[in-house]
Design a protein around this motif. Sequence first.
Motif, PDB file in Angstrom:
ATOM      1  N   TYR A 209       1.106 -13.718   5.131  1.00  0.00           N
ATOM      2  CA  TYR A 209       0.094 -13.120   4.262  1.00  0.00           C
ATOM      3  C   TYR A 209      -0.463 -14.161   3.297  1.00  0.00           C
ATOM      4  CZ  TYR A 209      -2.103 -10.322   0.662  1.00  0.00           C
ATOM      5  OH  TYR A 209      -3.002  -9.824  -0.236  1.00  0.00           O
ATOM      6  N   ARG A 210      -1.785 -14.334   3.294  1.00  0.00           N
ATOM      7  CA  ARG A 210      -2.459 -15.373   2.501  1.00  0.00           C
ATOM      8  C   ARG A 210      -3.171 -14.848   1.259  1.00  0.00           C
ATOM      9  NH1 ARG A 210      -2.225 -20.007   5.235  1.00  0.00           N
ATOM     10  NH2 ARG A 210      -1.981 -19.943   7.482  1.00  0.00           N
ATOM     11  N   GLY A 211      -2.984 -13.589   0.923  1.00  0.00           N
ATOM     12  CA  GLY A 211      -3.576 -13.064  -0.300  1.00  0.00           C
ATOM     13  C   GLY A 211      -4.969 -12.495  -0.132  1.00  0.00           C
ATOM     14  N   ASP A 212      -5.282 -11.952   1.022  1.00  0.00           N
ATOM     15  CA  ASP A 212      -6.616 -11.428   1.315  1.00  0.00           C
ATOM     16  C   ASP A 212      -6.912 -10.079   0.666  1.00  0.00           C
ATOM     17  OD1 ASP A 212      -6.783 -13.651   2.970  1.00  0.00           O
ATOM     18  OD2 ASP A 212      -6.232 -12.529   4.768  1.00  0.00           O
ATOM     19  N   ILE A 213      -5.917  -9.416   0.120  1.00  0.00           N
ATOM     20  CA  ILE A 213      -6.099  -8.089  -0.473  1.00  0.00           C
ATOM     21  C   ILE A 213      -6.124  -8.229  -1.991  1.00  0.00           C
ATOM     22  CG2 ILE A 213      -5.115  -5.775  -0.712  1.00  0.00           C
ATOM     23  CD1 ILE A 213      -3.785  -6.307   2.068  1.00  0.00           C
ATOM     24  N   VAL A 214      -7.162  -7.692  -2.602  1.00  0.00           N
ATOM     25  CA  VAL A 214      -7.314  -7.774  -4.051  1.00  0.00           C
ATOM     26  C   VAL A 214      -6.108  -7.129  -4.727  1.00  0.00           C
ATOM     27  CG1 VAL A 214      -8.728  -7.079  -6.022  1.00  0.00           C
ATOM     28  CG2 VAL A 214      -9.828  -7.762  -3.889  1.00  0.00           C
ATOM     29  N   GLY A 215      -5.510  -7.860  -5.651  1.00  0.00           N
ATOM     30  CA  GLY A 215      -4.362  -7.347  -6.388  1.00  0.00           C
ATOM     31  C   GLY A 215      -3.022  -7.694  -5.776  1.00  0.00           C
ATOM     32  N   LEU A 216      -3.013  -8.282  -4.580  1.00  0.00           N
ATOM     33  CA  LEU A 216      -1.767  -8.691  -3.931  1.00  0.00           C
ATOM     34  C   LEU A 216      -1.787 -10.194  -3.694  1.00  0.00           C
ATOM     35  CD1 LEU A 216      -1.265  -5.809  -1.334  1.00  0.00           C
ATOM     36  CD2 LEU A 216       0.041  -6.205  -3.430  1.00  0.00           C
ATOM     37  N   ALA A 217      -0.893 -10.907  -4.392  1.00  0.00           N
ATOM     38  CA  ALA A 217      -0.823 -12.368  -4.308  1.00  0.00           C
ATOM     39  C   ALA A 217      -0.315 -12.802  -2.938  1.00  0.00           C
ATOM     40  CB  ALA A 217       0.098 -12.894  -5.402  1.00  0.00           C
TER      41      ALA A 217
ATOM     42  N   TYR B  34       3.385  -2.543  -0.028  1.00  0.00           N
ATOM     43  CA  TYR B  34       2.077  -2.250   0.562  1.00  0.00           C
ATOM     44  C   TYR B  34       2.222  -2.042   2.079  1.00  0.00           C
ATOM     45  CZ  TYR B  34      -2.499  -3.209   2.589  1.00  0.00           C
ATOM     46  OH  TYR B  34      -3.644  -3.148   3.345  1.00  0.00           O
ATOM     47  N   LEU B  35       2.928  -2.964   2.751  1.00  0.00           N
ATOM     48  CA  LEU B  35       3.110  -2.847   4.204  1.00  0.00           C
ATOM     49  C   LEU B  35       3.850  -1.569   4.577  1.00  0.00           C
ATOM     50  CD1 LEU B  35       4.061  -6.441   5.459  1.00  0.00           C
ATOM     51  CD2 LEU B  35       1.884  -5.239   5.721  1.00  0.00           C
ATOM     52  N   ASP B  36       4.883  -1.237   3.802  1.00  0.00           N
ATOM     53  CA  ASP B  36       5.649  -0.021   4.087  1.00  0.00           C
ATOM     54  C   ASP B  36       4.754   1.212   4.011  1.00  0.00           C
ATOM     55  OD1 ASP B  36       7.919  -1.567   4.434  1.00  0.00           O
ATOM     56  OD2 ASP B  36       8.754  -1.111   2.455  1.00  0.00           O
ATOM     57  N   ALA B  37       3.903   1.266   2.989  1.00  0.00           N
ATOM     58  CA  ALA B  37       2.991   2.412   2.837  1.00  0.00           C
ATOM     59  C   ALA B  37       1.973   2.452   3.969  1.00  0.00           C
ATOM     60  CB  ALA B  37       2.286   2.343   1.482  1.00  0.00           C
ATOM     61  N   GLN B  38       1.420   1.292   4.325  1.00  0.00           N
ATOM     62  CA  GLN B  38       0.437   1.224   5.408  1.00  0.00           C
ATOM     63  C   GLN B  38       1.069   1.628   6.739  1.00  0.00           C
ATOM     64  OE1 GLN B  38      -2.231   1.077   3.187  1.00  0.00           O
ATOM     65  NE2 GLN B  38      -3.164   0.168   4.978  1.00  0.00           N
ATOM     66  N   ARG B  39       2.298   1.157   6.974  1.00  0.00           N
ATOM     67  CA  ARG B  39       2.990   1.482   8.223  1.00  0.00           C
ATOM     68  C   ARG B  39       3.291   2.976   8.292  1.00  0.00           C
ATOM     69  NH1 ARG B  39       7.302  -0.462   7.298  1.00  0.00           N
ATOM     70  NH2 ARG B  39       6.689  -2.648   7.376  1.00  0.00           N
ATOM     71  N   ALA B  40       3.728   3.557   7.183  1.00  0.00           N
ATOM     72  CA  ALA B  40       3.998   5.003   7.156  1.00  0.00           C
ATOM     73  C   ALA B  40       2.731   5.795   7.460  1.00  0.00           C
ATOM     74  CB  ALA B  40       4.581   5.405   5.798  1.00  0.00           C
ATOM     75  N   ASP B  41       1.603   5.367   6.887  1.00  0.00           N
ATOM     76  CA  ASP B  41       0.323   6.029   7.168  1.00  0.00           C
ATOM     77  C   ASP B  41      -0.059   5.883   8.642  1.00  0.00           C
ATOM     78  OD1 ASP B  41       0.126   6.797   4.523  1.00  0.00           O
ATOM     79  OD2 ASP B  41      -1.346   5.248   3.984  1.00  0.00           O
ATOM     80  N   ALA B  42       0.132   4.676   9.193  1.00  0.00           N
ATOM     81  CA  ALA B  42      -0.214   4.435  10.599  1.00  0.00           C
ATOM     82  C   ALA B  42       0.642   5.296  11.522  1.00  0.00           C
ATOM     83  CB  ALA B  42      -0.051   2.954  10.940  1.00  0.00           C
ATOM     84  N   ILE B  43       1.944   5.368  11.232  1.00  0.00           N
ATOM     85  CA  ILE B  43       2.836   6.200  12.051  1.00  0.00           C
ATOM     86  C   ILE B  43       2.413   7.670  11.973  1.00  0.00           C
ATOM     87  CG2 ILE B  43       5.205   7.078  12.250  1.00  0.00           C
ATOM     88  CD1 ILE B  43       6.125   4.206  11.401  1.00  0.00           C
ATOM     89  N   ALA B  44       2.094   8.136  10.773  1.00  0.00           N
ATOM     90  CA  ALA B  44       1.647   9.532  10.605  1.00  0.00           C
ATOM     91  C   ALA B  44       0.354   9.781  11.374  1.00  0.00           C
ATOM     92  CB  ALA B  44       1.456   9.849   9.123  1.00  0.00           C
ATOM     93  N   ASP B  45      -0.585   8.827  11.335  1.00  0.00           N
ATOM     94  CA  ASP B  45      -1.840   8.976  12.079  1.00  0.00           C
ATOM     95  C   ASP B  45      -1.597   9.024  13.586  1.00  0.00           C
ATOM     96  OD1 ASP B  45      -3.193   8.952   9.676  1.00  0.00           O
ATOM     97  OD2 ASP B  45      -3.956   6.892   9.896  1.00  0.00           O
ATOM     98  N   VAL B  46      -0.716   8.155  14.070  1.00  0.00           N
ATOM     99  CA  VAL B  46      -0.401   8.139  15.503  1.00  0.00           C
ATOM    100  C   VAL B  46       0.265   9.454  15.901  1.00  0.00           C
ATOM    101  CG1 VAL B  46       1.060   7.054  17.266  1.00  0.00           C
ATOM    102  CG2 VAL B  46      -0.299   5.627  15.724  1.00  0.00           C
ATOM    103  N   GLU B  47       1.213   9.914  15.098  1.00  0.00           N
ATOM    104  CA  GLU B  47       1.881  11.176  15.413  1.00  0.00           C
ATOM    105  C   GLU B  47       0.887  12.337  15.437  1.00  0.00           C
ATOM    106  OE1 GLU B  47       6.430  10.395  13.820  1.00  0.00           O
ATOM    107  OE2 GLU B  47       4.933  11.141  12.385  1.00  0.00           O
ATOM    108  N   THR B  48      -0.064  12.329  14.518  1.00  0.00           N
ATOM    109  CA  THR B  48      -1.088  13.373  14.498  1.00  0.00           C
ATOM    110  C   THR B  48      -1.930  13.313  15.772  1.00  0.00           C
ATOM    111  OG1 THR B  48      -1.167  13.397  12.092  1.00  0.00           O
ATOM    112  CG2 THR B  48      -3.092  14.262  13.251  1.00  0.00           C
ATOM    113  N   SER B  49      -2.340  12.103  16.167  1.00  0.00           N
ATOM    114  CA  SER B  49      -3.177  11.982  17.364  1.00  0.00           C
ATOM    115  C   SER B  49      -2.412  12.348  18.635  1.00  0.00           C
ATOM    116  CB  SER B  49      -3.777  10.580  17.476  1.00  0.00           C
ATOM    117  OG  SER B  49      -2.787   9.631  17.807  1.00  0.00           O
TER     118      SER B  49
END
Length: 181
Positions: A59-67, A92-107
């Motif tokens: 991770y190179r710091g591409d997200i505002v607020g995350l070094a 951040y990754l944990d939250a994004q992964r949880a959202d992705a898993i929830a989206d996949v499960e929904t689909s």
Amino acid sequence: MNKLAYRLLLLLIISALGTTDVSAQADPQVLLAQTDVIPAKSELSTYIVVLQDQPLASYRGDIVGLAPTIPAAPEQAKLQVDSPPSKAYLNYLDAQRADAIADVETSLGRSLDITYEYRITLNGFAAEMTAAEAAMTADSPEVLFVEREKISYPLTDQGPSWMKADDIWAGLGGMSGTFGE
């Protein structure tokens, strides 16, 4: 990083661990319509789902607020997993992964059996699913690619000669008892 680079990186990491190898296999199965039926255990395989966000180690710091989490200078070559920027990015990754898993499960219309979650050198998860579900998962916007897990076993005993370690393998030079250790 593009999909091919991620696939190559994934193969390198998994091969280095000596556990599993992920191979790009075209699956001839036709994508099935979404169903609420839980597949039979015999239809399931483990698939590794790689997500779009960079893993902690790159991770190179591409997200505002995350070094950035990668070392700034070559002399700081070791990743500081417990540093405040790393902890923030992992959250951040944990939250994004949880959202992705929830989206996949929904689909897919069902809960997934998540067998492993990747955070440091790879960002994603491993889950039990059918080939059709893996194809549907690959179409999710959060997903970079999906690969079926493949267990590989070493098929050579030539390692010592490749590494120029024949003498050590043979127990020469005062290193007795190292045969294959």
